[in-house]
Design a protein around this motif. Structure first.
Motif, PDB file in Angstrom:
ATOM      1  N   PRO A   2     -14.035  11.186 -13.808  1.00 59.26           N
ATOM      2  CA  PRO A   2     -13.522   9.818 -13.684  1.00 59.26           C
ATOM      3  C   PRO A   2     -13.750   9.007 -14.953  1.00 59.26           C
ATOM      4  O   PRO A   2     -14.686   9.263 -15.713  1.00 59.26           O
ATOM      5  CB  PRO A   2     -14.309   9.243 -12.512  1.00 59.26           C
ATOM      6  N   ARG A  84     -15.721   4.972  -3.149  1.00 64.80           N
ATOM      7  CA  ARG A  84     -14.817   5.347  -2.067  1.00 64.80           C
ATOM      8  C   ARG A  84     -13.574   4.489  -2.120  1.00 64.80           C
ATOM      9  O   ARG A  84     -13.640   3.279  -2.290  1.00 64.80           O
ATOM     10  CB  ARG A  84     -15.501   5.166  -0.716  1.00 64.80           C
ATOM     11  N   LEU A  85     -12.450   5.142  -2.002  1.00 60.16           N
ATOM     12  CA  LEU A  85     -11.160   4.473  -1.966  1.00 60.16           C
ATOM     13  C   LEU A  85     -10.544   4.792  -0.613  1.00 60.16           C
ATOM     14  O   LEU A  85     -10.107   5.914  -0.365  1.00 60.16           O
ATOM     15  CB  LEU A  85     -10.286   4.997  -3.112  1.00 60.16           C
ATOM     16  N   ARG A  87      -8.075   3.443   2.916  1.00 61.15           N
ATOM     17  CA  ARG A  87      -6.710   2.948   3.133  1.00 61.15           C
ATOM     18  C   ARG A  87      -6.634   1.447   2.885  1.00 61.15           C
ATOM     19  O   ARG A  87      -5.687   0.967   2.267  1.00 61.15           O
ATOM     20  CB  ARG A  87      -6.269   3.273   4.562  1.00 61.15           C
ATOM     21  N   LEU A  90     -12.444  -0.614  -0.436  1.00 59.73           N
ATOM     22  CA  LEU A  90     -13.019  -0.022  -1.644  1.00 59.73           C
ATOM     23  C   LEU A  90     -14.532  -0.169  -1.567  1.00 59.73           C
ATOM     24  O   LEU A  90     -15.028  -1.202  -1.108  1.00 59.73           O
ATOM     25  CB  LEU A  90     -12.582  -0.789  -2.894  1.00 59.73           C
ATOM     26  N   VAL A 131      -3.535   0.998  -6.314  1.00 60.75           N
ATOM     27  CA  VAL A 131      -4.247   2.273  -6.189  1.00 60.75           C
ATOM     28  C   VAL A 131      -4.024   3.130  -7.431  1.00 60.75           C
ATOM     29  O   VAL A 131      -4.964   3.736  -7.965  1.00 60.75           O
ATOM     30  CB  VAL A 131      -3.821   3.023  -4.909  1.00 60.75           C
ATOM     31  N   LYS A 132      -2.802   3.161  -7.929  1.00 63.32           N
ATOM     32  CA  LYS A 132      -2.489   3.970  -9.113  1.00 63.32           C
ATOM     33  C   LYS A 132      -3.338   3.532 -10.318  1.00 63.32           C
ATOM     34  O   LYS A 132      -3.798   4.367 -11.100  1.00 63.32           O
ATOM     35  CB  LYS A 132      -1.006   3.849  -9.447  1.00 63.32           C
ATOM     36  N   GLU A 135      -7.332   4.471  -9.419  1.00 62.78           N
ATOM     37  CA  GLU A 135      -7.673   5.870  -9.086  1.00 62.78           C
ATOM     38  C   GLU A 135      -8.449   6.592 -10.192  1.00 62.78           C
ATOM     39  O   GLU A 135      -9.367   7.354  -9.884  1.00 62.78           O
ATOM     40  CB  GLU A 135      -6.438   6.666  -8.721  1.00 62.78           C
ATOM     41  N   PRO A 136      -8.151   6.376 -11.477  1.00 61.57           N
ATOM     42  CA  PRO A 136      -8.907   7.088 -12.506  1.00 61.57           C
ATOM     43  C   PRO A 136     -10.408   6.748 -12.535  1.00 61.57           C
ATOM     44  O   PRO A 136     -11.192   7.462 -13.155  1.00 61.57           O
ATOM     45  CB  PRO A 136      -8.237   6.635 -13.808  1.00 61.57           C
ATOM     46  N   VAL A 138     -12.291   6.422  -9.698  1.00 57.97           N
ATOM     47  CA  VAL A 138     -12.935   6.880  -8.474  1.00 57.97           C
ATOM     48  C   VAL A 138     -13.875   8.026  -8.831  1.00 57.97           C
ATOM     49  O   VAL A 138     -13.479   9.005  -9.477  1.00 57.97           O
ATOM     50  CB  VAL A 138     -11.898   7.317  -7.421  1.00 57.97           C
TER      51      VAL A 138
END
Length: 141
Positions: A2, A84-85, A87, A90, A131-132, A135-136, A138
């Protein structure tokens, strides 16, 4: 692996107790400050408009485990990662250190919510574009 997001902050006199040690509540202010800097580094905010709706991230849990004291004028490294990601939620972790010495580890769990002026916030799924971007950061399991 990450991506990493780290910020430095000097412990100010106002952040300490009468013994000259950083007060526990100051860590929570620092955690929110690092979180806000993280969002802003991605062109986001903790309160923003997404798809024409006001979105924010109210906290549902926060904790901080203390490992060693930080004193006035110590420079802390704050390493931010997303544990944690979910639905709609966070969980962040912020590891504080001073010259490589672990000082504290904090966690914040927040929920993505639509914010209304006339009624309570409503949880909503994290927007795909959001999210996009995050995400890197996480943490790997």
């Amino acid at each position: 692996m990450p991506q990493s997001f780290t910020r430095q902050r000097m412990v100010e006199f106002a952040d300490t107790d009468m013994a000259g040690i950083m007060h526990f509540a100051s860590f929570f202010h620092y955690m929110e400050s690092v979180e806000h800097e993280f969002f802003r580094s991605l062109g986001l905010s903790v309160y923003t408009q997404i798809e024409g709706k006001a979105i924010s991230f109210p906290r549902v849990a926060a904790k901080c485990d203390f490992k060693s004291p930080a004193k006035c004028e110590d420079v802390l490294d704050a390493n931010f990662k997303i544990l944690r990601l979910g639905r709609t939620s966070l969980t962040y972790q912020i590891d504080f250190s001073c010259e490589g010495r672990p000082v504290a580890t904090g966690e914040i769990t927040c929920v993505c919510c639509h914010i209304f002026h006339d009624r309570p916030p409503e949880s909503t799924p994290l927007p795909a574009d959001f999210v996009k971007l995050i995400e890197p950061f996480v943490a790997a399991d």
